[in-house]
Write a protein that holds these residues in place. Structure first.
Motif, PDB file in Angstrom:
ATOM      1  N   VAL A 336      48.008  48.427  41.619  1.00 19.66           N
ATOM      2  CA  VAL A 336      46.657  48.680  42.129  1.00 19.66           C
ATOM      3  C   VAL A 336      45.592  47.877  41.391  1.00 19.66           C
ATOM      4  O   VAL A 336      44.399  48.043  41.641  1.00 19.66           O
ATOM      5  CB  VAL A 336      46.312  50.185  42.075  1.00 19.66           C
ATOM      6  CG1 VAL A 336      47.235  50.971  42.996  1.00 19.66           C
ATOM      7  CG2 VAL A 336      46.374  50.726  40.642  1.00 19.66           C
ATOM      8  N   THR A 337      46.005  47.000  40.485  1.00 17.33           N
ATOM      9  CA  THR A 337      45.044  46.130  39.811  1.00 17.33           C
ATOM     10  C   THR A 337      44.706  44.959  40.731  1.00 17.33           C
ATOM     11  O   THR A 337      45.388  44.720  41.728  1.00 17.33           O
ATOM     12  CB  THR A 337      45.612  45.602  38.492  1.00 17.33           C
ATOM     13  OG1 THR A 337      46.803  44.851  38.761  1.00 17.33           O
ATOM     14  CG2 THR A 337      45.934  46.752  37.546  1.00 17.33           C
ATOM     15  N   TYR A 338      43.656  44.210  40.377  1.00 11.71           N
ATOM     16  CA  TYR A 338      43.269  43.106  41.250  1.00 11.71           C
ATOM     17  C   TYR A 338      44.124  41.868  41.050  1.00 11.71           C
ATOM     18  O   TYR A 338      44.145  40.969  41.893  1.00 11.71           O
ATOM     19  CB  TYR A 338      41.779  42.773  41.070  1.00 11.71           C
ATOM     20  CG  TYR A 338      41.475  41.697  40.049  1.00 11.71           C
ATOM     21  CD1 TYR A 338      41.502  40.347  40.394  1.00 11.71           C
ATOM     22  CD2 TYR A 338      41.147  42.024  38.731  1.00 11.71           C
ATOM     23  CE1 TYR A 338      41.218  39.359  39.463  1.00 11.71           C
ATOM     24  CE2 TYR A 338      40.860  41.044  37.804  1.00 11.71           C
ATOM     25  CZ  TYR A 338      40.892  39.712  38.176  1.00 11.71           C
ATOM     26  OH  TYR A 338      40.617  38.747  37.249  1.00 11.71           O
ATOM     27  N   LYS A 339      44.858  41.827  39.936  1.00 12.57           N
ATOM     28  CA  LYS A 339      45.643  40.646  39.591  1.00 12.57           C
ATOM     29  C   LYS A 339      46.933  41.077  38.920  1.00 12.57           C
ATOM     30  O   LYS A 339      46.998  42.154  38.315  1.00 12.57           O
ATOM     31  CB  LYS A 339      44.829  39.746  38.648  1.00 12.57           C
ATOM     32  CG  LYS A 339      45.464  38.404  38.345  1.00 12.57           C
ATOM     33  CD  LYS A 339      44.578  37.581  37.424  1.00 12.57           C
ATOM     34  CE  LYS A 339      45.229  36.233  37.141  1.00 12.57           C
ATOM     35  NZ  LYS A 339      44.433  35.438  36.198  1.00 12.57           N
ATOM     36  N   ALA A 340      47.961  40.243  39.032  1.00 15.45           N
ATOM     37  CA  ALA A 340      49.257  40.583  38.468  1.00 15.45           C
ATOM     38  C   ALA A 340      49.242  40.586  36.945  1.00 15.45           C
ATOM     39  O   ALA A 340      48.572  39.775  36.307  1.00 15.45           O
ATOM     40  CB  ALA A 340      50.315  39.597  38.971  1.00 15.45           C
ATOM     41  N   ASN A 341      49.980  41.538  36.385  1.00 13.04           N
ATOM     42  CA  ASN A 341      50.304  41.589  34.954  1.00 13.04           C
ATOM     43  C   ASN A 341      49.122  41.870  34.045  1.00 13.04           C
ATOM     44  O   ASN A 341      49.156  41.558  32.858  1.00 13.04           O
ATOM     45  CB  ASN A 341      50.998  40.289  34.520  1.00 13.04           C
ATOM     46  CG  ASN A 341      52.202  39.971  35.375  1.00 13.04           C
ATOM     47  OD1 ASN A 341      52.993  40.854  35.719  1.00 13.04           O
ATOM     48  ND2 ASN A 341      52.345  38.706  35.751  1.00 13.04           N
ATOM     49  N   ILE A 342      48.063  42.466  34.583  1.00 12.35           N
ATOM     50  CA  ILE A 342      46.941  42.919  33.771  1.00 12.35           C
ATOM     51  C   ILE A 342      46.510  44.297  34.262  1.00 12.35           C
ATOM     52  O   ILE A 342      46.886  44.727  35.349  1.00 12.35           O
ATOM     53  CB  ILE A 342      45.740  41.945  33.829  1.00 12.35           C
ATOM     54  CG1 ILE A 342      45.179  41.855  35.256  1.00 12.35           C
ATOM     55  CG2 ILE A 342      46.136  40.566  33.312  1.00 12.35           C
ATOM     56  CD1 ILE A 342      43.903  41.047  35.327  1.00 12.35           C
ATOM     57  N   ALA A 343      45.681  44.963  33.461  1.00 13.72           N
ATOM     58  CA  ALA A 343      45.235  46.319  33.804  1.00 13.72           C
ATOM     59  C   ALA A 343      43.869  46.347  34.469  1.00 13.72           C
ATOM     60  O   ALA A 343      43.331  47.410  34.754  1.00 13.72           O
ATOM     61  CB  ALA A 343      45.202  47.174  32.532  1.00 13.72           C
ATOM     62  N   ASP A 344      43.310  45.188  34.753  1.00 11.95           N
ATOM     63  CA  ASP A 344      41.953  45.088  35.295  1.00 11.95           C
ATOM     64  C   ASP A 344      41.927  45.539  36.753  1.00 11.95           C
ATOM     65  O   ASP A 344      42.580  44.944  37.611  1.00 11.95           O
ATOM     66  CB  ASP A 344      41.474  43.642  35.174  1.00 11.95           C
ATOM     67  CG  ASP A 344      39.972  43.506  35.361  1.00 11.95           C
ATOM     68  OD1 ASP A 344      39.352  44.430  35.908  1.00 11.95           O
ATOM     69  OD2 ASP A 344      39.427  42.456  34.970  1.00 11.95           O
ATOM     70  N   GLU A 345      41.133  46.564  37.048  1.00 11.78           N
ATOM     71  CA  GLU A 345      41.050  47.121  38.401  1.00 11.78           C
ATOM     72  C   GLU A 345      39.780  46.711  39.141  1.00 11.78           C
ATOM     73  O   GLU A 345      39.554  47.166  40.264  1.00 11.78           O
ATOM     74  CB  GLU A 345      41.094  48.654  38.339  1.00 11.78           C
ATOM     75  CG  GLU A 345      42.315  49.233  37.672  1.00 11.78           C
ATOM     76  CD  GLU A 345      42.189  50.730  37.472  1.00 11.78           C
ATOM     77  OE1 GLU A 345      41.806  51.433  38.425  1.00 11.78           O
ATOM     78  OE2 GLU A 345      42.447  51.199  36.345  1.00 11.78           O
ATOM     79  N   ARG A 346      38.955  45.856  38.562  1.00 11.90           N
ATOM     80  CA  ARG A 346      37.656  45.562  39.151  1.00 11.90           C
ATOM     81  C   ARG A 346      37.783  45.004  40.569  1.00 11.90           C
ATOM     82  O   ARG A 346      38.469  44.016  40.792  1.00 11.90           O
ATOM     83  CB  ARG A 346      36.892  44.567  38.264  1.00 11.90           C
ATOM     84  CG  ARG A 346      36.380  45.176  36.979  1.00 11.90           C
ATOM     85  CD  ARG A 346      35.703  44.128  36.108  1.00 11.90           C
ATOM     86  NE  ARG A 346      36.650  43.131  35.624  1.00 11.90           N
ATOM     87  CZ  ARG A 346      36.282  42.049  34.931  1.00 11.90           C
ATOM     88  NH1 ARG A 346      35.006  41.829  34.672  1.00 11.90           N
ATOM     89  NH2 ARG A 346      37.197  41.195  34.509  1.00 11.90           N
ATOM     90  N   GLU A 347      37.087  45.646  41.507  1.00  6.53           N
ATOM     91  CA  GLU A 347      37.019  45.206  42.907  1.00  6.53           C
ATOM     92  C   GLU A 347      38.401  45.066  43.540  1.00  6.53           C
ATOM     93  O   GLU A 347      38.600  44.267  44.458  1.00  6.53           O
ATOM     94  CB  GLU A 347      36.269  43.867  43.022  1.00  6.53           C
ATOM     95  CG  GLU A 347      34.895  43.856  42.402  1.00  6.53           C
ATOM     96  CD  GLU A 347      33.926  44.792  43.100  1.00  6.53           C
ATOM     97  OE1 GLU A 347      34.069  44.991  44.325  1.00  6.53           O
ATOM     98  OE2 GLU A 347      33.025  45.327  42.423  1.00  6.53           O
ATOM     99  N   SER A 348      39.362  45.852  43.101  1.00  9.33           N
ATOM    100  CA  SER A 348      40.711  45.736  43.650  1.00  9.33           C
ATOM    101  C   SER A 348      40.733  46.127  45.122  1.00  9.33           C
ATOM    102  O   SER A 348      40.178  47.168  45.512  1.00  9.33           O
ATOM    103  CB  SER A 348      41.682  46.636  42.881  1.00  9.33           C
ATOM    104  OG  SER A 348      42.934  46.687  43.543  1.00  9.33           O
TER     105      SER A 348
END
Length: 436
Positions: A336-348
């Motif tokens: 559910v993150t916006y990008k693979a392999n990170i925890a960043d959920e911004r604007e997902s």
């Protein structure tokens, strides 16, 4: 533009400078790490006491900077604070505060304005100020400069001011702060040179722009280019599916051309701190100042913003094929993150997809190795917090349909072998996989 007065500002004061970085998020923190490693004396300034206390205790809050790195820079003298008094002692101030979109789609410069007023009250003579927050062309000189000059200092006389767009790519293991070229544009040529000298002390390649507006526009061009090309393949994904064409194979074939083509890939929507937001700065500026639309951006926004609804319809179709209705079915979202392999959920894009599925009556669940608790409403509503599935195997067995939204490496090591998956990223293979 401020009149140039060469020689009145020290353009060579860069070695071991006292630097204040305002804003300790995904942009400011990785940036200051390289400053500290280059020998600068760095103070991090943030309005969040929790962030400041965590950093001073040796704990990082972002993916790209680990606790060991925080310990390293603390040992080298770094500290963070909520006290703006540190501004008065700085040789250089770098501003890395967020610039989101307001509800009406206009750039929200509230944080930039607040920092500008703070600097106007505290800056001392011969300080370099660099704005890194992404915004529309003209912001540095027309909006930010009057604020920092409010205390009596003047750019080009006893103050240097420049803009340098951030180019942080969270999770990128190849290109980081040091080896990603840095674009810099100053209000005057002396301002530009002072900023170039500063960044050159810890970044491999520094590129001088003609001025602040060109530096501001460069960032918007970069992300508008991506936004429009992503929209192109997203729209092609829709009609290719209807025509029975495997677009993923089409892209694989097209990218064998060694010139004139760059591969972009469809997905469930765009996310992150740049692509869904930055092109709208440019569109808003064109409309507000020139009174006509930037049609490419507006169409791209329409296409990309519509992808979560399209994915929801494809999920509905898949369930129908199995003789099931969306209402009452368990939909498992993977990543559910916006990008693979990170925890960043911004604007997902996972957020509008989940809301759409819930509105259709689905039992929405999620698994993400980087997110334990997810606010699918994205508005801080504690009633909408979803707890992630801890056991992937059992979650897969209980789901009526499994939807891969993000290609985390944990999903690509065989964990999904033999599982029927609706793959929105085109990364899985097998007879049980259906791609977007």
């Amino acid at each position: 533009m401020t009149e140039e007065r060469d020689g009145q500002v020290n353009a060579s004061k860069t070695s071991g400078e006292s630097v204040v970085v305002v804003g300790l998020g995904y942009v400011g923190l990785p940036l200051l790490v390289e400053m500290v490693r280059a020998g600068h004396r760095v103070i991090g300034l943030d309005r969040s006491a929790a962030v400041v206390d965590s950093l001073n205790a040796g704990r990082s809050h972002i993916d790209d900077v680990g606790d060991a790195t925080i310990a390293e820079i603390l040992a080298a003298g770094f500290r963070s604070t909520v006290d703006a008094a540190c501004i008065a002692e700085a040789d250089t101030v770098v501003v890395c505060v967020p610039t989101p979109l307001s509800r009406d789609g206009a750039p929200d410069l509230g944080a930039v304005e607040g920092v500008g007023r703070m600097l106007g009250e505290r800056l001392t003579s011969d300080t370099l100020v660099v704005l890194e927050s992404t915004t529309y062309p003209g912001t540095t000189e027309e909006f930010f400069q009057p604020l920092v000059e409010a205390g009596g200092l003047r750019v080009g006389e006893n103050l240097c001011l420049a803009f340098s767009p951030e180019r942080v790519d969270p999770g990128n293991r190849v290109y980081g702060i040091r080896n990603t070229p840095k674009v810099v544009g100053g209000v005057t040529t002396t301002c530009t040179q002072r900023a170039v000298d500063f960044y050159a002390s810890f970044i491999d390649t520094v590129v001088s722009a003609k001025g602040t507006r060109e530096a501001e526009m460069a960032k918007l061009l970069e992300n508008t280019y991506r936004h429009i090309n992503i929209a192109l393949v997203n729209e092609m994904a829709r009609f290719s599916h209807e025509l029975g064409i495997d677009l993923w194979n089409v892209i694989d074939c097209a990218k064998t051309k060694p010139f004139g083509f760059q591969a972009f890939y469809p997905g469930p929507g765009v996310g992150g701190h740049c692509i869904p937001i930055d092109p709208n700065y440019l569109s808003h500026t064109v409309q507000a100042r020139l009174h006509y639309p930037f049609r490419f951006v507006e169409l791209a926004q329409e296409v990309n913003a519509g992808m979560p609804n399209y994915v929801a319809r494809r999920i509905q179709d898949r369930l129908n094929d199995d003789g099931k209705a969306v209402r009452g079915s368990t939909v498992l979202l993977l990543g559910v993150t916006y990008k693979a392999n990170i925890a960043d959920e911004r604007e997902s894009p996972a957020v509008p997809l989940a809301l759409k599925l819930e509105a259709m009556g689905a039992d929405v669940r999620f698994h993400d190795p980087y997110v334990d608790v997810w606010n699918a409403a994205e508005h801080g509503d504690p009633q909408r917090l979803l707890k992630g599935e801890q056991n992937l195997s059992s979650a897969l067995r209980e789901a009526d349909i499994v939807v891969l939204l993000q290609a985390h490496r944990e999903y690509l090591d065989g964990a999904l072998d033999g599982v029927g998956v609706f793959d929105t990223r085109g990364v899985l293979a097998g007879s049980e996989v259906v791609r977007l």
